[in-house]
Scaffold this motif. Structure first.
Motif, PDB file in Angstrom:
ATOM      1  N   UNK A 115      -1.497   5.977  -7.777  1.00 41.18           N
ATOM      2  CA  UNK A 115      -2.605   5.784  -8.679  1.00 41.18           C
ATOM      3  C   UNK A 115      -2.489   6.237  -9.894  1.00 41.18           C
ATOM      4  N   UNK A 159     -16.569   4.067   3.071  1.00 43.28           N
ATOM      5  CA  UNK A 159     -15.820   4.924   4.144  1.00 43.28           C
ATOM      6  C   UNK A 159     -16.309   6.356   3.980  1.00 43.28           C
ATOM      7  N   UNK A 160     -16.342   6.838   2.799  1.00 41.73           N
ATOM      8  CA  UNK A 160     -16.632   8.231   2.517  1.00 41.73           C
ATOM      9  C   UNK A 160     -18.049   8.401   2.961  1.00 41.73           C
ATOM     10  N   UNK A 184      -8.595   1.777  -4.902  1.00 44.03           N
ATOM     11  CA  UNK A 184      -8.187   2.726  -4.003  1.00 44.03           C
ATOM     12  C   UNK A 184      -9.256   3.534  -3.468  1.00 44.03           C
ATOM     13  N   UNK A 185     -10.141   3.758  -4.019  1.00 39.93           N
ATOM     14  CA  UNK A 185     -11.288   4.699  -3.523  1.00 39.93           C
ATOM     15  C   UNK A 185     -12.585   3.628  -2.914  1.00 39.93           C
ATOM     16  N   UNK A 186     -12.960   4.397  -1.819  1.00 41.04           N
ATOM     17  CA  UNK A 186     -13.985   3.587  -0.945  1.00 41.04           C
ATOM     18  C   UNK A 186     -15.102   4.656  -0.787  1.00 41.04           C
ATOM     19  N   UNK A 241       2.017   2.175  -3.446  1.00 44.74           N
ATOM     20  CA  UNK A 241       0.880   2.035  -4.580  1.00 44.74           C
ATOM     21  C   UNK A 241       0.797   3.774  -5.005  1.00 44.74           C
ATOM     22  N   UNK A 243     -13.558   7.934  -0.207  1.00 44.54           N
ATOM     23  CA  UNK A 243     -12.055   8.402   0.599  1.00 44.54           C
ATOM     24  C   UNK A 243     -10.958   7.446  -0.365  1.00 44.54           C
ATOM     25  N   UNK A 244     -10.123   8.114  -0.578  1.00 45.46           N
ATOM     26  CA  UNK A 244      -8.929   8.059  -1.689  1.00 45.46           C
ATOM     27  C   UNK A 244      -7.994   7.343  -0.835  1.00 45.46           C
ATOM     28  N   UNK A 245      -7.790   5.882  -0.817  1.00 46.92           N
ATOM     29  CA  UNK A 245      -6.843   5.243   0.018  1.00 46.92           C
ATOM     30  C   UNK A 245      -5.387   4.960  -0.924  1.00 46.92           C
ATOM     31  N   UNK A 246      -5.196   5.773  -1.806  1.00 43.01           N
ATOM     32  CA  UNK A 246      -3.960   5.443  -2.799  1.00 43.01           C
ATOM     33  C   UNK A 246      -2.649   5.819  -2.061  1.00 43.01           C
ATOM     34  N   UNK A 247      -2.755   6.587  -1.054  1.00 38.52           N
ATOM     35  CA  UNK A 247      -1.557   7.097  -0.378  1.00 38.52           C
ATOM     36  C   UNK A 247      -2.048   7.637   1.244  1.00 38.52           C
ATOM     37  N   UNK A 248      -1.074   7.790   1.986  1.00 39.10           N
ATOM     38  CA  UNK A 248      -1.556   8.457   3.451  1.00 39.10           C
ATOM     39  C   UNK A 248      -2.070   9.781   3.187  1.00 39.10           C
ATOM     40  N   UNK A 251       0.740  -1.264  -0.105  1.00 43.04           N
ATOM     41  CA  UNK A 251      -0.007  -0.187  -0.092  1.00 43.04           C
ATOM     42  C   UNK A 251       0.717   1.208   0.038  1.00 43.04           C
ATOM     43  N   UNK A 293      -3.468  11.304   0.666  1.00 44.48           N
ATOM     44  CA  UNK A 293      -4.742  11.311  -0.151  1.00 44.48           C
ATOM     45  C   UNK A 293      -5.684  10.882   0.776  1.00 44.48           C
ATOM     46  N   UNK A 294      -5.568   9.837   1.678  1.00 45.28           N
ATOM     47  CA  UNK A 294      -6.477   9.272   2.431  1.00 45.28           C
ATOM     48  C   UNK A 294      -6.964  10.358   3.526  1.00 45.28           C
TER      49      UNK A 294
END
Lengths: 374, 328
Positions: free
Chosen positions: A288, A338-339, A333-335, A286, B192-197, A283, B199-200
Motif C-alpha cells: 500500500x 468488513x470493519x 485495500x480498505x473495507x 501488494x 479492515x486493511x487488506x493490504x497484507x496478511x 494480493x 495488517x488484515x
C-alpha cells in the motif's frame, strides 16, 4: 531568406524528433527515485548511451549550428551547500522506494526519457549541473548535481517545512530557433504530525516568474504537508510562462507503468488528469505504500520572435517536465463493510452471550417452608 | 477556623462525582478537540490522546511515539538518535510524575468514554458485572503481557525479525484508535486493511477489540483499564510520583465502602490495613474510594506530601444525603 532558413531548421528539428526516435531521449526530468541497486552495480548498458542528453548536435548539422549550442543557464557553483548527512531517498530491501517526506534531506537525480520506469539516469559525459532552488520565501542557494556512479545527483537540504521547487534549465539553439528545456521537481519537506503550522500558508505551490514554461501542480484546498495523491484522484496543473497562464500548451501525463494521456491547456492554463489505477499485483505482493512516479511534460511552440538574454530568435520551443508521486488508493485495500461487520458481530454476539450467561446464572425462586412444629 | 481550613473542609465536602464529571469533560474536550484551538501538549502525554485523531487532538499518546521509536533499526536506536527516545521519555515521565495514575482516572479520554457508557448502563437500570477473585488474578496479568509485547515487537522490527506492518502493534488493537477519532468525525479507522496478511489480522483484531470495548464497558466499569498496558507502565514508574493515595489502617473499620465503589474491584483498598501507599497496579486514582470512605482521615490523596482531598465523616454524610435526595 532568414525566415526561410528558420522554417527549414524547425521542420528538420521536428522530423528529427519524430524519425530519429529521440523524442523520448531528449526529455530531461528530475526524479527523487534513486537508481536501483542492481542498476548501480551493473555496468552501464550500451542502450543507455544514446538516451543521454547531449549538447552536441546530431550528425549532419553545420559547424555553425554546433557552435550555437548554449551552455546550461547557471554554471557550477563552488560555494554550494555541502551536506554531511546521508539522508535522502532510499530503496528498501524489496526494491520499493522508501518514503522520506518527513526528511528535509532530499536527493534528486537527472533522468532522460519519457517514461518514469524506462528513463535512464543521465550522467555519462556530464560532470555537474546546477539546480536552481526556490522556496516560499524566495530563492535558496543553488545545488550542484554531481556525477555519482554514472548518474547526476544533487543532495538538497530543505531548511523549513513546506514545498520547494528545483529547476534545471537547458538551452539549445537550432538555427534561429531557441529550444529551452526546464526540468522541474517539487520537493516536499513534510510532516504528518507537527502542530502549530499554518498548513494553508506552507502548502502553497510556488510559482517561478523567471522561467518561460512551468508546470505547477494545483494543490488541493485541504492539502497539507503529508497529503498523498492516490489512484482515482484528479490532479490539476496550471501551465505558466513567466508566471502567466498559457493557453494551448500540450500537456501529457505518463504514469509509472507507461499509461499516457495528452491534453491541451485551457484559457487559464489549466489542465486536469485523473490518476488512473495501474498497479495490479497478486494480493500477497501488494504494497500500500508503493510510491509510484508520474511524469508530466508540457510543450509550447512560439512561432514568433522571442528575446532571451538580449538575443532575438526567430521562434522558440519550450519544454517543461515535472515528476510527482502517487500511491495505491485506500479503496483498493480498505473495507468498511468488513470493519463494521466485524464490530457489529462482536457487539451483538457479546451482548447476547452476556445476556444468556446472566440468565443461566439466575436461580429460580424456591419457597422453602419450615414447619416449626415438626 | 482559618481560611486554609475552610478551603480544606470545602474540598473534603465536595460533591465528588459531579466535580470529577466536569473535570473529565474538560480534559476530554482539551485532548480530543484541542487541536482545533491550536492546543498542543506535545507527543509525550501519558494518556490516550490518540494520534490517529489527526485534526482534533490536543496532544499525543506517548505509547504511539514510543512504539515508532522502538521500531527504528537498532543501528539508529542505539546511536545518537537514541537521545531523541530518551528526551521523549523524560518529557513523558515529567508529565506522569505530576498526576501519577490520575491521568487514567481524570484525564484519559478513553476512560471518560467508558464512564459515560457506565452512566448509560446505569440509566437503563441494567446491573453491572464483577470478576470473581480467580478471574481477577488471572486477567490482571494481561496488561503486563501487552506491555511486554509493546516493547518486544517494535524492537523485533528494528532487528529485522518482524515485518514493518506490525509497527505500533498496540495502537493497532487499541480501542482508542478506532473510537476516539469518531468524536472528530473521522471514520477511517473503522475499516479492515487488506493490504497484507499482517495488517488484515491486526486491523481486524482492532475492530474485534473495539466491539469488546463497547460490550465490556457497558456491563463492567472501566472494562478496558484493567487490560491497559499504559496503566501497567504507569505503575512501574510510579515510585516518585507526586500525587499519591494513602491509607491510615488504624482508622479503617473495613466497612468495604471503598471496595464497593471501586471501578477496578481492588480488594486491597478495603482489606489491607498495613500499607500506607495503597495504590495498586490496577488503580486509576479516580479517588472514588476517598469520597466513599466514612472514616475521617482513613484515606487521603496527597500531592507532594500535602493532603489535597481527605475522607471525612462530614463529607461522607453530605455526599450520601445528596444521593438520598436524588433517589427521593
Amino acid at each position: 531568406m532568414l525566415k526561410k532558413k528558420s522554417v527549414y531548421v524547425a521542420v528538420l528539428y521536428v522530423l528529427q524528433l519524430i524519425f530519429a526516435g529521440s523524442a523520448a531521449a531528449d526529455v530531461l526530468w528530475l526524479s527523487e527515485v534513486p537508481p536501483s541497486r542492481r542498476a548501480q552495480t551493473a555496468a552501464p548498458k550500451a542502450d543507455d548511451m544514446p538516451q543521454e542528453h547531449r549538447h552536441e548536435m546530431q550528425p549532419g548539422k553545420t559547424a555553425s549550428a554546433q557552435s550555437a549550442v548554449a551552455q546550461s543557464t547557471v554554471s557550477a557553483n563552488s560555494s554550494a551547500k555541502k551536506h554531511k548527512h546521508g539522508g535522502g531517498t532510499e530503496i528498501d530491501a524489496t526494491g520499493e522506494v522508501v518514503d522520506n517526506t518527513h526528511s528535509g534531506a532530499k536527493q534528486v537525480w537527472l533522468r532522460n526519457g519519457s517514461e518514469p520506469l524506462g528513463s535512464a539516469y543521465a550522467g555519462t559525459g556530464r560532470e555537474s549541473e546546477t539546480l536552481t532552488l526556490l522556496g516560499l520565501d524566495g530563492a535558496l542557494p543553488d545545488a550542484v548535481m554531481k556525477n555519482e556512479n554514472g548518474a547526476l545527483k544533487a543532495r538538497i537540504e530543505l531548511p523549513e517545512l513546506g514545498f520547494y521547487n528545483a529547476y534545471l534549465t537547458q538551452r539549445m539553439v537550432h538555427g534561429d530557433m531557441l529550444h529551452v528545456q526546464i526540468a522541474k521537481a517539487e520537493l516536499l519537506h513534510g510532516t504528518c504530525c507537527a502542530k502549530g503550522i499554518d498548513d494553508e500558508e506552507v502548502s502553497k505551490p510556488i510559482i517561478n516568474a523567471n522561467v518561460p514554461l512551468e508546470l505547477v501542480r494545483v494543490h488541493y484546498p485541504d492539502e497539507k504537508l503529508f497529503t498523498r495523491i492516490v489512484s482515482g484522484d484528479q490532479v490539476n496543473f496550471t501551465v505558466l510562462s513567466f508566471g502567466k497562464p498559457v493557453a494551448g500548451a500540450k500537456v501529457s501525463m505518463t504514469t509509472q507503468n507507461g499509461w499516457s494521456s495528452s491534453k491541451v491547456s485551457d484559457a487559464e492554463g489549466r489542465v486536469a488528469f485523473t490518476m488512473i489505477r495501474d498497479y495490479y499485483t497478486p494480493w500477497l505482493e501488494f504494497k500500500k505504500y508503493r510510491k509510484q512516479t508520474y511524469l508530466m511534460n508540457a510543450d509550447l511552440h512560439v512561432p514568433s520572435k522571442v528575446v532571451a538574454d538580449g538575443v532575438v530568435y526567430g521562434s522558440a520551443h519550450y519544454n517543461s517536465t515535472l515528476a510527482g508521486s502517487y500511491y495505491p488508493s485506500p479503496h483498493d485495500y480498505r473495507s468498511y463493510a468488513w470493519g463494521l461487520g466485524i464490530s457489529l458481530f462482536v457487539i451483538v454476539f457479546g451482548g447476547v452471550a452476556i445476556y444468556l450467561y446472566r440468565r443461566r446464572r439466575l436461580k429460580p425462586y424456591k419457597e422453602v417452608r419450615v414447619d416449626d412444629k415438626a | 477556623m482559618t481560611r486554609l481550613e475552610e478551603i480544606r473542609t470545602a474540598v473534603n465536602n465536595v460533591q465528588f462525582n459531579r466535580f470529577r464529571f466536569w473535570l473529565q469533560l474538560f480534559f476530554f474536550v482539551l485532548l480530543v478537540y484541542g487541536g482545533f484551538l491550536a492546543i498542543d501538549f506535545g507527543k509525550s502525554l501519558p494518556t490516550f490522546a490518540c494520534g490517529y485523531n489527526k485534526e482534533g487532538r490536543g496532544g499525543m499518546c506517548y505509547l504511539m511515539v514510543l512504539q515508532h521509536q522502538m521500531a527504528w533499526p537498532w543501528q539508529k536506536l542505539f546511536s545518537e538518535a537514541g537521545l531523541a527516545v530518551l528526551s521523549g521519555f523524560a518529557i513523558f515521565y515529567l508529565w506522569f510524575i505530576a498526576l501519577n495514575k490520575g491521568w487514567c482516572g481524570f484525564v484519559c479520554p478513553l476512560g471518560t468514554i467508558q464512564d459515560w457508557i457506565t452512566s448509560l448502563r446505569r440509566w437503563t437500570g441494567i446491573r453491572y458485572s464483577r470478576y470473581t477473585w480467580e478471574q481477577f488474578k488471572g486477567l490482571a496479568l494481561i496488561k503486563y503481557v501487552l506491555l511486554a509485547l509493546m516493547f518486544i515487537i517494535p524492537l523485533g522490527i528494528g532487528g529485522g525479525w518482524f515485518q514493518k506492518d506490525l509497527r505500533s502493534p498496540f495502537c493497532m488493537i487499541c480501542p482508542g484508535r478506532t473510537v476516539i477519532p469518531l468524536f472528530g468525525g473521522d471514520f477511517t479507522q473503522l475499516s479492515v486493511d487488506f493490504s497484507s496478511k499482517t495488517t488484515m489480522i491486526m486491523s481486524g483484531l482492532g475492530l474485534i477489540v473495539m466491539g469488546l470495548f463497547f460490550v465490556g464497558a457497558f456491563v463492567k466499569k472501566r472494562f478496558f483499564c484493567f487490560y491497559c498496558p499504559m496503566g501497567a507502565f504507569h505503575y512501574l514508574l510510579s515510585k516518585p510520583a507526586l500525587l499519591r493515595l494513602r491509607k491510615d489502617g488504624t482508622k479503617c473499620t473495613r466497612c468495604g465502602d471503598c471496595f464497593r465503589v471501586c471501578d477496578q474491584e481492588i480488594k486491597d483498598i478495603a482489606d489491607d490495613v498495613d500499607r500506607k501507599e495503597i495504590m495498586t497496579d490496577d488503580c486509576i486514582l479516580c479517588m472514588k474510594c476517598v469520597a466513599a470512605c466514612p472514616e475521617t482521615g482513613a484515606l487521603k490523596a496527597t500531592f507532594a506530601g500535602i493532603p489535597i482531598f481527605e475522607s471525612t465523616e462530614k463529607g461522607f454524610i453530605k455526599r450520601m444525603n445528596k444521593g438520598r435526595q436524588a433517589i427521593n
